[in-house]
Motif scaffolding. Structure first.
Motif, PDB file in Angstrom:
ATOM      1  N   ASN A   1      -0.657  -3.137  15.318  1.00  0.00           N
ATOM      2  CA  ASN A   1      -0.555  -4.594  15.306  1.00  0.00           C
ATOM      3  C   ASN A   1      -0.875  -5.189  16.669  1.00  0.00           C
TER       4      ASN A   1
ATOM      5  N   ASP B   1      10.024   0.579  17.878  1.00  0.00           N
ATOM      6  CA  ASP B   1       9.074   0.737  16.781  1.00  0.00           C
ATOM      7  C   ASP B   1       7.670   0.823  17.348  1.00  0.00           C
TER       8      ASP B   1
ATOM      9  N   VAL C   1       4.277  -0.220  17.257  1.00  0.00           N
ATOM     10  CA  VAL C   1       3.501  -1.294  16.625  1.00  0.00           C
ATOM     11  C   VAL C   1       2.090  -1.355  17.223  1.00  0.00           C
TER      12      VAL C   1
ATOM     13  N   THR D   1       9.324 -11.960  21.828  1.00  0.00           N
ATOM     14  CA  THR D   1       9.907 -10.668  21.507  1.00  0.00           C
ATOM     15  C   THR D   1       9.303  -9.618  22.440  1.00  0.00           C
TER      16      THR D   1
ATOM     17  N   SER E   1       8.500 -12.318  16.344  1.00  0.00           N
ATOM     18  CA  SER E   1       8.977 -10.960  16.085  1.00  0.00           C
ATOM     19  C   SER E   1       8.733 -10.572  14.639  1.00  0.00           C
TER      20      SER E   1
ATOM     21  N   THR F   1       8.141  -1.770  20.474  1.00  0.00           N
ATOM     22  CA  THR F   1       9.080  -2.886  20.597  1.00  0.00           C
ATOM     23  C   THR F   1      10.286  -2.405  21.403  1.00  0.00           C
TER      24      THR F   1
ATOM     25  N   LYS G   1       6.029  -7.370  13.367  1.00  0.00           N
ATOM     26  CA  LYS G   1       6.496  -6.255  12.535  1.00  0.00           C
ATOM     27  C   LYS G   1       5.943  -6.311  11.114  1.00  0.00           C
TER      28      LYS G   1
ATOM     29  N   LYS H   1       9.410   5.441  14.824  1.00  0.00           N
ATOM     30  CA  LYS H   1      10.244   5.165  15.996  1.00  0.00           C
ATOM     31  C   LYS H   1       9.876   6.148  17.107  1.00  0.00           C
TER      32      LYS H   1
ATOM     33  N   SER I   1       6.383  -1.327   5.536  1.00  0.00           N
ATOM     34  CA  SER I   1       7.207  -2.116   6.445  1.00  0.00           C
ATOM     35  C   SER I   1       7.925  -1.210   7.441  1.00  0.00           C
ATOM     36  N   GLU I   2       7.734   0.081   7.310  1.00  0.00           N
ATOM     37  CA  GLU I   2       8.444   0.972   8.215  1.00  0.00           C
ATOM     38  C   GLU I   2       7.518   1.421   9.333  1.00  0.00           C
ATOM     39  N   PHE I   3       8.042   1.427  10.529  1.00  0.00           N
ATOM     40  CA  PHE I   3       7.258   1.878  11.666  1.00  0.00           C
ATOM     41  C   PHE I   3       7.839   3.181  12.190  1.00  0.00           C
TER      42      PHE I   3
END
Ligand SMILES: [Zn+2]
Length: 678
Positions: A148, A143, A145, A119, A203, A135, A207, A74, A70-72
């Motif tokens: 995704n 983040d 992403v 978002t 959003s 993001t 994520k 930065k 769940s961590e992206f």
């Protein structure tokens, strides 16, 4: 296979897989079976592992599954991502125009656009290929992403035409109403809480840790801004037209305006017309079109001086509140729902609205008999936002929140820190019993073919009170219920039988432990390996799992320490459901028995598949390095923190190659394939 031949095959596979996922996800008409698709994907993964020089961030192998959790990561924005100044008043838009008139020496025009309710996203294309998606984050850091974004159907991976070598383009990720409604229906079926509005859903989906899941969410992108520094154009309108010619999704609802009257007409038109758009918009953005004029106006610390957003007022109606229902959900939470005198709002007739919880009722001082203001905003379920006190009848009293469960009569309880009242009678409250069984049967849980109406029918006929009762239902009993034919009954019984093959992590999810969703269940199952290990785990043990916090750990611990639950688990185990990751036919070997392994970095297979492979050979996965770690299995780019800890504690670090030598060789490939295909 020679290097040239390998390169050709890699290109060919990438095209095939990309094309097919487009057909699958966009057109809903795949050419190949899932199995064929997975098979080709494995071939591509193997080739890319053998020839790392052909690595490409937009290869389909890089877009499947996820090892990000769940961590992206930065990353810093090249140009800060600011937000626009907002206003709800036309006179402020007029002031904005007057100010620009005064400050700018030469003539200028306005570019008017829809303001999308999604978002924010910032895409970077390098050499015509999408290389990064961030993001907004805090405006300075976002983040990453990218993985995704590559799964969003209308974001092109490659551009066409005369695109610049490198540039950024910004816009919005949206969830169209149709996807939003489908997603919430699915979540309701699975017993999960629905998203409040398409913006939250967009959003949240962007994520997600699992990009496979992102691809299924039906997200959609619209782009509206190229930072002026990065590309030489004269006007904003020209930049967007060019972006569209490169194949980027730019809204067609853009208009150049030359006066405040034209801007006002655009606003008035869309305040009505937006109701027939397939996605949510919440206003109009007015930008100075000439980039030289934008430059001379510049920025405040927070927002550009050359643009302003006019926001539409949330649609509101005023109508009498007739009564309040108190509804019990699967988890026992009691939600007050207002019954209203039917009123037109945003093109639909509204009869019910949520009152959220007892605190909200008190804060609004809502009373039955009041005329209340109802708003739709971006939400699908309207909410009550206020009371017209001038219309309050003399004799109305504040509503009394029920002290007893409206369903089973048990006194309601409220836990510290929670806003909602709960019915604590988990095992006797009809709504909770039915909800739990429905959740147990869900597609992502045990996948038993029956819906809400069937559960009602079973419950009414006293056939089921707990999930294990489902397995006692006979064909004779089914056939004696209304509407059941031989074929449907057989199909239901077959799906019950099939559910015995469902892997442990889904069985754990199916139990419906509060706060334990699909991915948390998987993490817990893979971490501990069996229900017995989970049942004997302390809260501290549970907190070892990276995504498990105090709330989840407490909930799991409490669940496992209730006799009724352990009794039910015992029954389900006797029926033949899987309560171990490695048990029975899933176990390939005991080569890793007794080993606790920490996995970090990227491998030739997804990280989840790697964890399953370890479990299949009797090993145990842990999320962090400690004294009890046997070794760290490091792929490419392992976590530096984990490496340092290993160094400190003297724990061996081994590569994927070395690891594969630990496994019985003849079985390795087979096991990988079986595990990743399921
Ligand atoms: Zn109850």
């Amino acid at each position: 296979m020679g290097k040239d031949e390998a390169q050709r095959r890699i290109e060919e596979l990438r095209i095939l897989l990309r094309e097919n996922s487009r057909k699958y996800y966009v057109e809903n008409a795949p050419d190949m079976s899932d199995q064929e698709f997975d098979f080709l994907m494995h071939e591509l993964e193997a080739l890319e592992a053998a020839y790392p020089e052909f690595y490409s961030p937009d290869s389909p192998t890089q877009r499947v599954g996820s090892d990000l959790g769940s961590e992206f990561v930065k990353r810093a924005h090249r140009y800060p991502m600011l937000s626009l100044g907002n206003t709800y008043s036309i006179s402020e838009v007029e002031e904005f125009a007057a100010r620009a008139d005064k400050l700018l020496e030469s003539g200028f025009s306005y570019c008017c656009e829809l303001k999308f309710d999604g978002t924010a996203i910032c895409l970077t294309y390098t050499g015509g290929r999408l290389t990064r998606a961030l993001t907004r984050g805090d405006g300075t850091m976002g983040d990453d992403v990218t993985r995704n974004a590559l799964r969003i159907s209308n974001i092109p991976h490659t551009l066409k035409g005369d695109f610049p070598e490198e540039f950024e383009i910004r816009g919005e990720i949206l969830m169209p109403y149709a996807s939003f409604e489908a997603l919430n229906r699915e979540r309701a079926d699975e017993g999960e809480a629905p998203f409040a509005n398409p913006r939250n859903a967009a959003s949240g989906s962007l994520k997600l840790g699992d990009s496979e899941e992102v691809a299924k969410r039906g997200l959609w992108c619209t782009l509206y801004h190229i930072p002026a520094q990065s590309v030489p154009f004269d006007t904003h309108y020209e930049a967007l037209s060019k972006a569209a010619s490169w194949g980027l999704p730019v809204s067609e609802h853009i208009k150049l305006c030359n006066s405040i009257e034209e801007i006002r007409a655009f606003i008035d038109y869309w305040d009505v017309a937006r109701r027939s758009l397939p996605y949510a918009t919440d206003g109009i953005v007015i930008k100075i079109n000439e980039l030289s004029a934008q430059r001379s106006l510049g920025y405040t610390a927070k927002s550009p001086r050359w643009a302003v957003a006019y926001k539409f007022k949330a649609e509101q109606a005023c109508t009498p509140l007739l009564s309040i229902d108190y509804q019990v959900g699967r988890t026992g939470a009691v939600t007050p729902v207002a019954n209203l005198a039917p009123v037109q709002l945003g093109g639909t007739v509204v009869k019910r609205a949520t009152l959220v919880n007892a605190d909200q009722i008190a804060a609004l001082d809502v009373r039955v008999g009041d005329s209340v203001y109802v708003e739709k905003g971006g939400e699908i379920i309207p909410k009550i936002t206020g009371v017209n006190l001038s219309l309050r009848p003399a004799d109305v009293l504040p509503p009394a929140f029920p002290a007893l469960c409206p369903d089973c009569g048990t006194p309601l309880v409220k836990q510290e820190g929670e806003a909602k009242w709960f019915c604590p009678n988990q095992d006797g409250c009809p709504t909770q019993i039915k909800g739990r069984i429905l959740h147990f049967m869900g597609r992502k849980a045990m996948n038993i073919l029956a819906g809400e109406a069937t559960v009602e029918q079973f419950y009414a006929a006293s056939l089921v009170k707990t999930p294990s009762d489902l397995y006692k239902i006979s064909k004779y009993q089914l056939m004696s219920l209304e509407g059941w034919q031989d074929k449907a009954a057989q199909r239901f019984l077959d799906s019950l039988e099939d559910s015995k093959k469902v892997p442990f992590e889904r069985v754990l999810f199916a139990l419906g432990i509060r706060f334990v969703g699909e991915s948390t269940a998987r993490d817990i199952a893979l971490h501990f390996g069996s229900i017995d290990a989970i049942a004997s785990a302390s809260k501290k043990d549970l907190l070892q799992i990276s995504d498990v916090g105090e709330v989840v750990a407490g909930s799991v611990y409490e669940y496992m320490h209730k006799d009724a639950h352990m009794e039910e688990i015992g029954k389900l185990r006797l029926i033949g459901l899987k309560f171990e990751v490695t048990g029975g036919s899933d176990s390939v070997s005991a080569a890793l028995a007794g080993k606790t392994i920490v996995v970090s970095g990227n491998f030739s297979i997804s990280r989840d598949a790697m964890k399953e492979l370890i479990a299949a050979h009797g090993g145990k996965c842990a999320s962090s390095v400690s004294g009890s770690t046997s070794f760290l299995l490091a792929g490419s780019k392992p976590g530096p923190e984990k490496l340092r800890k290993c160094d400190q504690l003297g724990i061996p670090v081994i590569s994927e190659d070395e690891f594969s030598k630990l496994l019985p060789s003849s079985e390795k490939n087979e096991a990988v394939q079986e595990l990743t295909l399921f």
